[in-house]
Scaffold this active site. Structure first.
Site, PDB file in Angstrom:
ATOM      1  N   ASP A 147     -11.763  -9.527   4.597  1.00 55.16           N
ATOM      2  CA  ASP A 147     -13.201  -9.344   3.907  1.00 55.16           C
ATOM      3  C   ASP A 147     -13.774 -10.718   3.722  1.00 55.16           C
ATOM      4  O   ASP A 147     -14.757 -11.085   3.702  1.00 55.16           O
ATOM      5  CB  ASP A 147     -13.129  -8.787   2.619  1.00 55.16           C
ATOM      6  CG  ASP A 147     -13.398  -7.219   2.575  1.00 55.16           C
ATOM      7  OD1 ASP A 147     -13.235  -6.634   3.776  1.00 55.16           O
ATOM      8  OD2 ASP A 147     -13.803  -6.668   1.565  1.00 55.16           O
ATOM      9  N   ASP A 156      -5.938  -7.421   3.984  1.00 52.83           N
ATOM     10  CA  ASP A 156      -7.374  -6.597   3.483  1.00 52.83           C
ATOM     11  C   ASP A 156      -7.995  -7.823   2.709  1.00 52.83           C
ATOM     12  O   ASP A 156      -9.454  -7.769   3.030  1.00 52.83           O
ATOM     13  CB  ASP A 156      -6.731  -5.816   2.138  1.00 52.83           C
ATOM     14  CG  ASP A 156      -7.926  -4.894   1.502  1.00 52.83           C
ATOM     15  OD1 ASP A 156      -8.782  -4.289   2.138  1.00 52.83           O
ATOM     16  OD2 ASP A 156      -8.034  -4.748   0.338  1.00 52.83           O
ATOM     17  N   ASP A 192      -2.560 -18.440  -0.284  1.00 48.97           N
ATOM     18  CA  ASP A 192      -3.560 -19.234  -0.882  1.00 48.97           C
ATOM     19  C   ASP A 192      -4.288 -20.269  -0.421  1.00 48.97           C
ATOM     20  O   ASP A 192      -5.434 -20.604  -0.274  1.00 48.97           O
ATOM     21  CB  ASP A 192      -3.024 -19.566  -2.488  1.00 48.97           C
ATOM     22  CG  ASP A 192      -1.736 -20.254  -2.412  1.00 48.97           C
ATOM     23  OD1 ASP A 192      -0.996 -20.493  -1.268  1.00 48.97           O
ATOM     24  OD2 ASP A 192      -1.175 -20.941  -3.160  1.00 48.97           O
ATOM     25  N   LYS A 242       3.451 -15.568   1.754  1.00 55.64           N
ATOM     26  CA  LYS A 242       3.494 -16.067   0.389  1.00 55.64           C
ATOM     27  C   LYS A 242       5.226 -16.213   0.319  1.00 55.64           C
ATOM     28  O   LYS A 242       5.622 -15.805  -0.757  1.00 55.64           O
ATOM     29  CB  LYS A 242       3.172 -15.194  -0.887  1.00 55.64           C
ATOM     30  CG  LYS A 242       3.021 -15.883  -2.005  1.00 55.64           C
ATOM     31  CD  LYS A 242       2.021 -17.068  -2.122  1.00 55.64           C
ATOM     32  CE  LYS A 242       2.122 -17.731  -3.716  1.00 55.64           C
ATOM     33  NZ  LYS A 242       1.226 -18.868  -3.676  1.00 55.64           N
ATOM     34  N   TYR A 264       0.731  -0.996  -0.072  1.00 53.09           N
ATOM     35  CA  TYR A 264      -0.158   0.227  -0.107  1.00 53.09           C
ATOM     36  C   TYR A 264       0.966   1.367   0.125  1.00 53.09           C
ATOM     37  O   TYR A 264       0.428   2.226  -0.527  1.00 53.09           O
ATOM     38  CB  TYR A 264      -0.828   0.054   1.233  1.00 53.09           C
ATOM     39  CG  TYR A 264      -2.230  -0.741   0.945  1.00 53.09           C
ATOM     40  CD1 TYR A 264      -2.262  -1.963   0.632  1.00 53.09           C
ATOM     41  CD2 TYR A 264      -3.451  -0.008   1.441  1.00 53.09           C
ATOM     42  CE1 TYR A 264      -3.456  -2.783   0.377  1.00 53.09           C
ATOM     43  CE2 TYR A 264      -4.629  -0.829   1.318  1.00 53.09           C
ATOM     44  CZ  TYR A 264      -4.585  -1.883   0.797  1.00 53.09           C
ATOM     45  OH  TYR A 264      -5.834  -2.667   0.745  1.00 53.09           O
TER      46      TYR A 264
HETATM   47  C1  IPM Z   1     -10.177  -1.721   4.319  1.00 50.62           C
HETATM   48  C2  IPM Z   1     -10.588  -0.843   2.910  1.00 50.62           C
HETATM   49  C3  IPM Z   1      -9.320   0.069   2.767  1.00 50.62           C
HETATM   50  C4  IPM Z   1      -7.988  -0.689   2.377  1.00 50.62           C
HETATM   51  C5  IPM Z   1      -9.758   1.193   1.391  1.00 50.62           C
HETATM   52  C6  IPM Z   1     -10.935   1.936   1.877  1.00 50.62           C
HETATM   53  C7  IPM Z   1      -8.540   2.053   1.239  1.00 50.62           C
HETATM   54  O1  IPM Z   1     -10.561  -1.742   2.092  1.00 50.62           O
HETATM   55  O2  IPM Z   1     -10.225  -0.798   5.377  1.00 50.62           O
HETATM   56  O3  IPM Z   1     -10.254  -2.853   4.222  1.00 50.62           O
HETATM   57  O4  IPM Z   1      -7.932  -1.080   1.547  1.00 50.62           O
HETATM   58  O5  IPM Z   1      -7.564  -0.907   3.602  1.00 50.62           O
HETATM   59 MG    MG Z   2     -10.809  -3.867   2.578  1.00 54.00          MG
END
Ligand code: IPM
Ligand code: MG
Length: 363
Positions: free
Chosen positions: A251, A247, A223, A191, A141
């Site tokens: 999710d 990230d 993975d 990884k 990032y």
């Molecule tokens: C998260 C979001 C952020 C990230 C975005 C909105 C920049 O997806 O907090 O997981 O990628 O960190």
């Molecule tokens: Mg995110």
């Protein structure tokens, strides 16, 4: 106690859900005789529209001058155009970096009342209680060089995934400290079979593991981890990983619960720093302004703030219990309701939780 908590409503449903968290914080202050100053500052797409900057100077200064920051959400489809130079998400990345919040705690826990919301079979979901610790201010990032150029084969874009041992060590140590207070197991995800940066990560993680022999340790390739989160999610306690893998995996893991609208997060730096708290869901522009958003992830993020930034354990517990009680009583926002259940709006949900805290059950 007197404390300043900066509120950053942001975009989409952000203002609606932060308003409910504010209500809950006010109820806590009232019940425990605290004084919470809760100033709101412009941020994200809204701040781009007004001031051309997703994190205006004044907003950043207010955040740095508070005990904790509670954020709603950033992002709006009108900023999706990939050629735009200024985007709401840049505000969030700059804020994380300015606050030095390198450890992003994302708990994934199934609420008893919502156990059947998961898309996975009930026996897989039973007992799932994972704490993701995502490195938040390094890795791909932020690594340089990054940018775009035009090469022999046309346009090219590039980013750099880079970690030094200081960055790895401090976040992995956070994972061990947290695991010690939980079920005593750390899983580090990398990884290392392909990436040089991951081999350094793994080496340092092993060193930290050797210094913390009372905690069980394993490393898993990213993975494979993507599979294990689906077929044996209950096996994990604390999972530590870099920015990008964290990230994506957090999710994925949020779907285990089936209720994204319920999951809070905390971003923490060195002791004594300012923590940043936010729901893990996004700005949901499709339902913004309709009064149907689920404020519970933001309310639970406020609880994490009370615990981690203000050391108010009891108050945090009271907020979490209030949320569980309102759910147990059958109230649901639309996103977590099944046919026949009692659907309430965003404001009503906030009122229900605040009323339990105030001691007036269900308004
Ligand atoms: C998260 C979001 C952020 C990230 C975005 C909105 C920049 O997806 O907090 O997981 O990628 O960190
Ligand atoms: Mg995110």
């Amino acid at each position: 106690m007197e404390a300043t908590i900066t509120l950053l409503p942001g975009d989409g449903i952000g203002p609606e859900i932060v308003a409910e968290a504010k209500k809950v914080l006010t109820a806590v202050a009232h019940r425990y005789h605290h004084t919470f100053h809760l100033p709101e500052y412009i941020y994200g797409g809204a701040a781009i529209d007004e001031l051309g900057d997703p994190l205006p100077e004044e907003t950043l200064a207010a955040c740095l001058n508070s005990q904790g920051v509670l954020m709603g959400a950033v992002g709006h489809p009108k900023f999706d155009d990939p050629t735009l130079k200024v985007r709401p998400e840049q505000g969030l990345l700059r804020l994380r970096q300015a606050l030095g919040v390198f450890a992003n705690l994302r708990p994934v826990k199934v609420f008893d009342a919502l156990a059947d919301a998961s898309p996975l079979k009930p026996e897989r979901v039973q007992g799932v209680d994972i704490l993701f610790v995502r490195e938040l201010i390094g890795g791909i990032y932020f690594g340089t060089p990054q940018g775009r150029t035009v090469g022999e084969h046309g346009r090219e874009g590039f980013n750099t995934m880079r970690y030094n041992e200081m960055e790895i060590r401090r976040v992995v140590q956070v994972a061990f400290d947290l695991a010690r207070k939980r079920r005593g197991k750390v899983t580090s995800v990398d990884k290392a079979n392909v990436l040089a940066v991951s081999r350094v990560w793994r080496e340092v993680a092993h060193e930290v593991a050797a210094e913390n022999p009372d905690v069980q340790y394993e490393d898993i390739l990213v993975d494979a981890m993507a599979m294990y989160l689906i077929n044996r999610p209950a096996d994990f306690d604390v999972v530590v990983t870099g920015n990008l893998f964290g990230d994506i995996l957090s999710d994925e893991a949020s779907m285990i619960t089936g209720s994204l609208g319920m999951l809070p997060s905390a971003a923490l730096g060195e002791a004594g720093g300012v923590g940043l708290y936010e729901p893990i869901h996004g700005s949901a522009p499709d339902i913004a302004g309709q009064g149907i958003a689920n404020p519970l992830a933001t309310i639970l993020s406020a609880a994490m703030l009370l615990r981690s930034s203000l050391n108010l354990d009891e108050e945090a517990g009271v907020v979490e219990t209030a949320v569980s009680q309102v759910l147990a009583a059958g109230y649901r926002t639309r996103d977590i309701a099944r046919p026949g259940e009692n659907v309430v709006g965003c404001t009503e949900m906030g009122d229900l939780v605040a009323n339990v805290i105030a001691g007036e059950k269900y308004g």
